[in-house]
Design a protein around this motif. Structure first.
Motif, PDB file in Angstrom:
ATOM      1  N   THR A  40       2.065 -11.450  -3.800  1.00 12.02           N
ATOM      2  CA  THR A  40       2.737 -12.673  -3.641  1.00 12.02           C
ATOM      3  C   THR A  40       4.289 -12.939  -2.988  1.00 12.02           C
ATOM      4  N   ILE A  41       4.625 -11.758  -2.738  1.00 11.47           N
ATOM      5  CA  ILE A  41       5.368 -11.864  -1.205  1.00 11.47           C
ATOM      6  C   ILE A  41       4.982 -11.086  -0.130  1.00 11.47           C
ATOM      7  N   LEU A  42       3.839 -10.816  -0.648  1.00 12.01           N
ATOM      8  CA  LEU A  42       3.523 -10.527   1.016  1.00 12.01           C
ATOM      9  C   LEU A  42       2.796 -11.565   1.388  1.00 12.01           C
ATOM     10  N   ILE A  43       2.552 -12.701   0.545  1.00  7.98           N
ATOM     11  CA  ILE A  43       1.689 -13.828   1.260  1.00  7.98           C
ATOM     12  C   ILE A  43       2.741 -14.809   1.552  1.00  7.98           C
ATOM     13  N   LEU A  44       3.797 -14.423   0.708  1.00  9.54           N
ATOM     14  CA  LEU A  44       5.123 -16.252   1.149  1.00  9.54           C
ATOM     15  C   LEU A  44       5.037 -15.282   2.075  1.00  9.54           C
ATOM     16  N   LEU A  45       5.697 -14.234   2.356  1.00  6.16           N
ATOM     17  CA  LEU A  45       6.415 -13.746   3.788  1.00  6.16           C
ATOM     18  C   LEU A  45       5.720 -14.491   4.860  1.00  6.16           C
ATOM     19  N   ALA A  46       3.915 -14.225   5.264  1.00  7.86           N
ATOM     20  CA  ALA A  46       2.533 -14.478   6.168  1.00  7.86           C
ATOM     21  C   ALA A  46       2.808 -16.157   6.197  1.00  7.86           C
ATOM     22  N   HIS A  47       3.360 -16.798   5.112  1.00  6.05           N
ATOM     23  CA  HIS A  47       3.253 -17.746   4.418  1.00  6.05           C
ATOM     24  C   HIS A  47       4.228 -18.833   5.666  1.00  6.05           C
ATOM     25  N   PHE A  48       6.112 -18.608   5.350  1.00  2.36           N
ATOM     26  CA  PHE A  48       6.300 -19.078   5.918  1.00  2.36           C
ATOM     27  C   PHE A  48       7.011 -18.391   7.873  1.00  2.36           C
ATOM     28  N   PHE A  49       6.203 -17.569   8.777  1.00  3.70           N
ATOM     29  CA  PHE A  49       6.521 -17.457   9.151  1.00  3.70           C
ATOM     30  C   PHE A  49       4.945 -17.512  10.106  1.00  3.70           C
ATOM     31  N   ALA A  50       4.296 -18.379   9.685  1.00  7.77           N
ATOM     32  CA  ALA A  50       3.062 -18.602  10.557  1.00  7.77           C
ATOM     33  C   ALA A  50       2.651 -18.935  11.020  1.00  7.77           C
ATOM     34  N   GLY A  51       4.003 -20.641  11.628  1.00  5.31           N
ATOM     35  CA  GLY A  51       4.431 -21.125  12.428  1.00  5.31           C
ATOM     36  C   GLY A  51       3.823 -22.794  11.661  1.00  5.31           C
ATOM     37  N   PHE A  52       3.365 -22.674  11.000  1.00  9.50           N
ATOM     38  CA  PHE A  52       2.915 -24.411   9.978  1.00  9.50           C
ATOM     39  C   PHE A  52       4.111 -25.335   9.920  1.00  9.50           C
ATOM     40  N   PHE A  53       4.632 -24.239   8.462  1.00  9.54           N
ATOM     41  CA  PHE A  53       5.981 -25.003   7.993  1.00  9.54           C
ATOM     42  C   PHE A  53       7.181 -25.135   9.063  1.00  9.54           C
ATOM     43  N   ILE A  54       7.328 -24.045  10.274  1.00 11.05           N
ATOM     44  CA  ILE A  54       8.414 -23.798  10.022  1.00 11.05           C
ATOM     45  C   ILE A  54       8.365 -23.416  11.459  1.00 11.05           C
ATOM     46  N   ASP A  55       9.153 -24.636  12.605  1.00 13.15           N
ATOM     47  CA  ASP A  55       8.428 -23.908  13.854  1.00 13.15           C
ATOM     48  C   ASP A  55       9.086 -22.430  14.315  1.00 13.15           C
ATOM     49  N   ILE A  56       8.553 -22.157  15.955  1.00 13.21           N
ATOM     50  CA  ILE A  56       9.282 -20.619  15.773  1.00 13.21           C
ATOM     51  C   ILE A  56      10.316 -20.498  16.642  1.00 13.21           C
ATOM     52  N   ALA A  57      10.758 -21.831  16.965  1.00 14.11           N
ATOM     53  CA  ALA A  57      11.750 -22.227  18.292  1.00 14.11           C
ATOM     54  C   ALA A  57      12.953 -21.707  17.002  1.00 14.11           C
ATOM     55  N   ASN A  58      12.626 -22.272  15.764  1.00 15.19           N
ATOM     56  CA  ASN A  58      13.528 -22.860  14.578  1.00 15.19           C
ATOM     57  C   ASN A  58      13.702 -21.475  13.960  1.00 15.19           C
ATOM     58  N   ILE A  59      13.209 -20.836  13.717  1.00 17.31           N
ATOM     59  CA  ILE A  59      13.533 -19.402  13.279  1.00 17.31           C
ATOM     60  C   ILE A  59      14.847 -18.215  13.834  1.00 17.31           C
ATOM     61  N   PRO A  60      15.684 -18.298  13.131  1.00 13.24           N
ATOM     62  CA  PRO A  60      16.478 -16.918  13.670  1.00 13.24           C
ATOM     63  C   PRO A  60      15.719 -16.004  14.474  1.00 13.24           C
ATOM     64  N   ILE A  61      16.246 -15.391  15.708  1.00 11.91           N
ATOM     65  CA  ILE A  61      16.277 -14.308  16.878  1.00 11.91           C
ATOM     66  C   ILE A  61      16.063 -13.300  15.683  1.00 11.91           C
ATOM     67  N   TRP A  62      16.632 -12.849  14.875  1.00 11.41           N
ATOM     68  CA  TRP A  62      15.894 -11.423  14.273  1.00 11.41           C
ATOM     69  C   TRP A  62      15.168 -10.820  13.435  1.00 11.41           C
ATOM     70  N   LEU A  63      14.407 -12.586  13.114  1.00 10.84           N
ATOM     71  CA  LEU A  63      13.272 -12.621  12.055  1.00 10.84           C
ATOM     72  C   LEU A  63      11.906 -13.014  12.881  1.00 10.84           C
ATOM     73  N   ARG A  64      12.123 -13.702  13.725  1.00  7.29           N
ATOM     74  CA  ARG A  64      11.210 -13.885  14.860  1.00  7.29           C
ATOM     75  C   ARG A  64       9.900 -12.837  15.124  1.00  7.29           C
ATOM     76  N   TRP A  65      10.472 -11.171  15.091  1.00  7.82           N
ATOM     77  CA  TRP A  65       9.476 -10.612  14.756  1.00  7.82           C
ATOM     78  C   TRP A  65       8.196 -10.740  13.891  1.00  7.82           C
ATOM     79  N   LEU A  66       8.359 -11.170  12.608  1.00  6.49           N
ATOM     80  CA  LEU A  66       7.909 -11.372  11.388  1.00  6.49           C
ATOM     81  C   LEU A  66       6.338 -12.173  11.679  1.00  6.49           C
ATOM     82  N   ASN A  67       6.780 -12.982  12.526  1.00  4.51           N
ATOM     83  CA  ASN A  67       5.837 -14.423  13.219  1.00  4.51           C
ATOM     84  C   ASN A  67       4.835 -13.672  13.657  1.00  4.51           C
ATOM     85  N   TRP A  68       4.647 -12.078  14.528  1.00  5.65           N
ATOM     86  CA  TRP A  68       3.627 -11.246  14.739  1.00  5.65           C
ATOM     87  C   TRP A  68       2.695 -10.667  13.764  1.00  5.65           C
ATOM     88  N   VAL A  69       4.068  -9.969  13.354  1.00 12.48           N
ATOM     89  CA  VAL A  69       3.291  -9.195  12.149  1.00 12.48           C
ATOM     90  C   VAL A  69       2.556 -10.120  10.721  1.00 12.48           C
TER      91      VAL A  69
END
Length: 271
Positions: A121-150
């Motif tokens: 559940t934790i893994l899916i939620l993290l992958a879900h939030f940082f997939a780029g659909f709900f939140i634009d990558i440009a609006n994510i704090p810089i120190w968290l943007r690496w989660l988008n790539w993983v």
């Protein structure tokens, strides 16, 4: 519309991540006792069990998503191209495989099914939030943007979005006041291309790269699962009694038996 297609694409790429991963998360704990017993007896090698397990579950993992896509794809007319359908089918199965592999990895590492489901559940939620659909990558704090790539869902969603909004796709402008610049130039025949849509959503139009990441991620996860299984499901070595202690005990017992026999013979003679 564009938003309808995006919503359906995201549903396809997320639902067939949830379902296989949750099913795979409880795979190994239920078979732990049997696997440990068979490995202790040398019935088969772990590699044989692992390969057979993967091969046996592929048809079951692929059947339902394939039937679902065949129905939904043509009913919704998400993209009328036959080539796009087969491309999306292959990418959907890759998404199913990487999610199943991640679920099996968690299942191998965590022997408690309830804890395994929590980690999934934790893994899916993290992958879900940082997939780029709900939140634009440009609006994510810089120190968290690496989660988008993983986030593996970035690649499942991105690959299918590229397939739907390929270079041949085009859409009419809904109004003059549009988020797309091509619609604000006063041309009544202006069309929004699929490339414009992908660029607006910050999705790179590189389907081969997405597929390659999913394939390599699946293979790496399966290899990691095998390594974890090898160490976590290793049978315990049988307890070996100290030879010196056994020898001393045997001598002591023999000496005691001899003394008892001598005493018994002496008693019989006296009688």
């Amino acid at each position: 519309t564009i938003e309808d297609r995006f919503g359906l694409t995201f549903f396809l790429s997320t639902f067939w991540v949830f379902f296989p991963m949750f099913n795979a998360a409880t795979t190994f704990p239920g078979e732990r006792a049997v696997l440990l017993r068979d490995r202790a007896q040398g019935s088969y090698r772990l590699s044989a069990y692992f390969v057979a397990k993967q091969a046996a579950e592929i048809p079951l993992n692929w059947l339902i998503p394939s039937l679902f896509l065949i129905l939904v794809y043509w009913m919704t007319n998400i993209n009328s191209s036959v080539g796009a359908f087969f491309q999306m089918w292959a990418l959907l199965l890759l998404g199913v495989e990487i999610s199943t592999s991640l679920g099996m990895l968690i299942s191998a590492a965590e022997t408690d099914p309830k804890k395994a489901l929590t980690w999934v559940t934790i893994l899916i939620l993290l992958a879900h939030f940082f997939a780029g659909f709900f939140i634009d990558i440009a609006n994510i704090p810089i120190w968290l943007r690496w989660l988008n790539w993983v986030s593996f869902m970035k690649y499942t969603f991105g690959s299918q979005a590229v397939t739907v909004f390929d270079n041949d796709a085009s859409f009419s402008c809904a109004s003059q006041d549009s988020e797309y610049a091509v619609c604000n130039q006063g041309d009544p025949n202006a069309r929004i291309s699929g490339s414009d849509v992908l660029e607006k959503r910050s999705i790179a139009n590189i389907p081969v790269a997405y597929a390659l990441v999913l394939l390599l991620g699946t293979l790496a996860t399966k290899l990691a699962t095998y390594v974890v299984l090898y160490h976590r499901y290793k049978p315990r070595a049988p307890r070996v009694t100290n030879p010196g202690t056994t020898k001393g005990t045997t001598k002591g017992n023999t000496k005691g038996n001899c003394s008892s026999s001598s005493s018994a013979r002496g008693k019989n003679t006296k009688d």
